[in-house]
Design a protein around this motif. Structure first.
Motif, PDB file in Angstrom:
ATOM      1  N   LEU A   1     -10.897  41.878  15.662  1.00 36.51           N
ATOM      2  CA  LEU A   1     -11.163  42.626  14.431  1.00 36.51           C
ATOM      3  C   LEU A   1     -12.475  43.397  14.538  1.00 36.51           C
ATOM      4  N   LEU A   2     -13.526  42.708  14.967  1.00 31.71           N
ATOM      5  CA  LEU A   2     -14.826  43.357  15.120  1.00 31.71           C
ATOM      6  C   LEU A   2     -14.783  44.412  16.227  1.00 31.71           C
ATOM      7  N   ALA A   3     -14.047  44.111  17.288  1.00 32.52           N
ATOM      8  CA  ALA A   3     -13.919  45.074  18.391  1.00 32.52           C
ATOM      9  C   ALA A   3     -13.242  46.349  17.927  1.00 32.52           C
ATOM     10  N   GLY A   4     -12.267  46.212  17.031  1.00 27.52           N
ATOM     11  CA  GLY A   4     -11.604  47.399  16.502  1.00 27.52           C
ATOM     12  C   GLY A   4     -12.568  48.298  15.764  1.00 27.52           C
ATOM     13  N   PHE A   5     -13.446  47.709  14.973  1.00 23.52           N
ATOM     14  CA  PHE A   5     -14.486  48.481  14.278  1.00 23.52           C
ATOM     15  C   PHE A   5     -15.365  49.218  15.286  1.00 23.52           C
ATOM     16  N   ILE A   6     -15.866  48.460  16.270  1.00 24.51           N
ATOM     17  CA  ILE A   6     -16.834  49.010  17.213  1.00 24.51           C
ATOM     18  C   ILE A   6     -16.214  50.072  18.107  1.00 24.51           C
TER      19      ILE A   6
ATOM     20  N   MET B   1     -15.609  53.508  16.505  1.00 27.22           N
ATOM     21  CA  MET B   1     -16.851  54.191  16.157  1.00 27.22           C
ATOM     22  C   MET B   1     -17.627  54.649  17.384  1.00 27.22           C
ATOM     23  N   ALA B   2     -17.710  53.799  18.408  1.00 27.47           N
ATOM     24  CA  ALA B   2     -18.617  54.112  19.510  1.00 27.47           C
ATOM     25  C   ALA B   2     -18.096  53.764  20.888  1.00 27.47           C
ATOM     26  N   GLY B   3     -17.153  52.856  20.999  1.00 26.25           N
ATOM     27  CA  GLY B   3     -16.770  52.349  22.302  1.00 26.25           C
ATOM     28  C   GLY B   3     -17.706  51.224  22.710  1.00 26.25           C
ATOM     29  N   GLY B   4     -17.366  50.531  23.770  1.00 28.97           N
ATOM     30  CA  GLY B   4     -18.233  49.472  24.269  1.00 28.97           C
ATOM     31  C   GLY B   4     -17.965  48.105  23.689  1.00 28.97           C
ATOM     32  N   ALA B   5     -16.897  47.965  22.901  1.00 31.52           N
ATOM     33  CA  ALA B   5     -16.606  46.663  22.303  1.00 31.52           C
ATOM     34  C   ALA B   5     -16.239  45.621  23.349  1.00 31.52           C
ATOM     35  N   GLY B   6     -15.879  46.068  24.536  1.00 28.97           N
ATOM     36  CA  GLY B   6     -15.499  45.132  25.581  1.00 28.97           C
ATOM     37  C   GLY B   6     -16.588  44.147  25.943  1.00 28.97           C
ATOM     38  N   PHE B   7     -17.848  44.533  25.749  1.00 31.00           N
ATOM     39  CA  PHE B   7     -18.927  43.598  26.068  1.00 31.00           C
ATOM     40  C   PHE B   7     -18.870  42.370  25.168  1.00 31.00           C
ATOM     41  N   MET B   8     -18.415  42.539  23.944  1.00 31.16           N
ATOM     42  CA  MET B   8     -18.316  41.422  23.019  1.00 31.16           C
ATOM     43  C   MET B   8     -17.043  40.612  23.261  1.00 31.16           C
ATOM     44  N   THR B   9     -15.928  41.305  23.526  1.00 29.13           N
ATOM     45  CA  THR B   9     -14.650  40.614  23.677  1.00 29.13           C
ATOM     46  C   THR B   9     -14.510  39.940  25.039  1.00 29.13           C
ATOM     47  N   PHE B  10     -15.146  40.496  26.053  1.00 22.69           N
ATOM     48  CA  PHE B  10     -15.050  39.933  27.400  1.00 22.69           C
ATOM     49  C   PHE B  10     -15.489  38.466  27.459  1.00 22.69           C
ATOM     50  N   PRO B  11     -16.651  38.093  26.892  1.00 25.36           N
ATOM     51  CA  PRO B  11     -17.040  36.673  26.903  1.00 25.36           C
ATOM     52  C   PRO B  11     -16.067  35.778  26.134  1.00 25.36           C
ATOM     53  N   LEU B  12     -15.467  36.291  25.071  1.00 24.08           N
ATOM     54  CA  LEU B  12     -14.502  35.495  24.310  1.00 24.08           C
ATOM     55  C   LEU B  12     -13.270  35.180  25.154  1.00 24.08           C
ATOM     56  N   LEU B  13     -12.827  36.155  25.934  1.00 27.03           N
ATOM     57  CA  LEU B  13     -11.679  35.927  26.806  1.00 27.03           C
ATOM     58  C   LEU B  13     -12.035  34.963  27.935  1.00 27.03           C
TER      59      LEU B  13
ATOM     60  N   SER C   1      -7.236  41.618  30.807  1.00 24.36           N
ATOM     61  CA  SER C   1      -6.698  41.294  29.480  1.00 24.36           C
ATOM     62  C   SER C   1      -7.430  42.054  28.388  1.00 24.36           C
ATOM     63  N   ASN C   2      -8.686  42.382  28.637  1.00 24.60           N
ATOM     64  CA  ASN C   2      -9.485  43.144  27.681  1.00 24.60           C
ATOM     65  C   ASN C   2      -8.868  44.521  27.419  1.00 24.60           C
ATOM     66  N   PHE C   3      -8.287  45.116  28.452  1.00 21.14           N
ATOM     67  CA  PHE C   3      -7.637  46.411  28.294  1.00 21.14           C
ATOM     68  C   PHE C   3      -6.500  46.313  27.285  1.00 21.14           C
TER      69      PHE C   3
ATOM     70  N   ILE D   1     -27.267  52.762  17.246  1.00 24.16           N
ATOM     71  CA  ILE D   1     -27.706  51.380  17.022  1.00 24.16           C
ATOM     72  C   ILE D   1     -26.867  50.414  17.856  1.00 24.16           C
ATOM     73  N   TRP D   2     -25.527  50.638  17.855  1.00 24.33           N
ATOM     74  CA  TRP D   2     -24.660  49.764  18.638  1.00 24.33           C
ATOM     75  C   TRP D   2     -24.961  49.906  20.132  1.00 24.33           C
ATOM     76  N   ALA D   3     -25.229  51.127  20.591  1.00 28.04           N
ATOM     77  CA  ALA D   3     -25.520  51.353  22.008  1.00 28.04           C
ATOM     78  C   ALA D   3     -26.779  50.604  22.431  1.00 28.04           C
ATOM     79  N   ILE D   4     -27.795  50.618  21.573  1.00 27.77           N
ATOM     80  CA  ILE D   4     -29.046  49.906  21.884  1.00 27.77           C
ATOM     81  C   ILE D   4     -28.793  48.399  21.961  1.00 27.77           C
ATOM     82  N   CYS D   5     -28.037  47.881  21.002  1.00 26.97           N
ATOM     83  CA  CYS D   5     -27.707  46.452  21.005  1.00 26.97           C
ATOM     84  C   CYS D   5     -26.903  46.081  22.244  1.00 26.97           C
ATOM     85  N   LEU D   6     -25.959  46.939  22.596  1.00 27.94           N
ATOM     86  CA  LEU D   6     -25.102  46.703  23.752  1.00 27.94           C
ATOM     87  C   LEU D   6     -25.929  46.630  25.028  1.00 27.94           C
ATOM     88  N   THR D   7     -26.880  47.542  25.168  1.00 30.68           N
ATOM     89  CA  THR D   7     -27.731  47.572  26.359  1.00 30.68           C
ATOM     90  C   THR D   7     -28.617  46.337  26.432  1.00 30.68           C
TER      91      THR D   7
END
Length: 253
Positions: free
Chosen positions: A14-19, A22-34, A47-49, A239-245
């Motif tokens: 759900l959160l990845a869909g938002f991110i 808007m910006a891309g890069g949600a894989g950094f959050m979903t990858f650890p969950l998988l 599987s992230n794809f 903001i998301w890009a800075i957090c992601l980095t």
């Protein structure tokens, strides 16, 4: 798989869909969950794809009107997306990702700085050097192809880099850039999924649970994004890009 894992995968989607819309890069959050669901790194990446595909599909649909205004060169960009994605996916299957993880933070730092400074760089080039991005379209295509190869391999933050390229080499608005980004990444992702599925490295059940959340999150976010002023969308992406980095440096260094 217990109920807690199912809930975390759905919420993460759900959160990845938002991110992702808007910006891309949600894989950094979903990858650890998988990974937490018991997958190897290669399985989690593949599987992230699958899990994040709906965010771009829904985004492409919602931004379809904006896409009509930037149809010139769209066919060629789709060709670049297909070729780059296939090449990147084959590289992943045959080389693995251990070495690539070491450079992820630096790639994300470059992507974030490119996006943040893109408008300033473009303005300076136009003012001081009479730069016309349209005359350097070939360079934009070369850079886009490189991003698609990266996307087929891992894809983390590729949307941010694409925004930076569009900011420098075109007159597109944020919403027009988002339209092209979503449709090209959708095509690239579908082809990568086919390659990963043939290689047998996708874990389908966790992926589909996360996909359901990403579909809902992507639809809601795309609708909201279209109603937001461009400067708000841009600030949110930055903001998301800075957090992601920052998260990437913390995880890999």
């Amino acid at each position: 798989m217990n109920i807690t894992e199912i809930f975390l995968l759905f919420a993460g989607g759900l959160l990845a869909g938002f991110i992702n819309v808007m910006a891309g890069g949600a894989g950094f959050m979903t990858f650890p969950l998988l990974l937490a669901a018991g997958m190897s790194e290669t399985e989690a990446n593949a599987s992230n794809f699958v899990a994040l595909l709906p965010a771009n599909v829904v985004g492409a649909y919602v931004y379809r009107r904006e896409l009509q205004t930037v149809r010139r060169h769209l066919g060629f960009r789709l060709l670049l997306a297909a070729a780059g994605g296939v090449l990147g996916s084959y590289i992943l299957i045959h080389t693995g990702e251990a070495a690539f993880e070491r450079v992820i933070p630096w790639l994300l730092l470059f992507a974030t700085l490119s996006f943040a400074l893109g408008p300033w760089i473009k303005q300076k080039l136009e003012r001081d050097f009479a730069f016309d991005g349209a005359r350097w379209l070939w360079l934009s295509f070369v850079l886009e192809f490189a991003v698609f190869v990266y996307g087929g391999y891992f894809g983390l933050g590729m949307g941010i880099v694409m925004f930076a390229i569009y900011a420098i080499f075109s007159q597109m608005t944020m919403h027009q850039a988002n339209a092209i980004r979503n449709v090209t990444i959708t095509l690239m992702t579908v082809l990568s999924i086919v390659i990963f599925a043939k290689a047998g490295i996708i874990r389908w059940v966790p992926s589909l649970i996360m996909m359901t959340g990403a579909m809902l999150g992507g639809y809601l976010t795309a609708r909201i994004a279209l109603r937001m002023p461009q400067n708000y969308v841009r600030r949110g992406i930055l903001i998301w890009a800075i957090c992601l980095t920052a998260l990437a440096f913390w995880r890999y260094h």
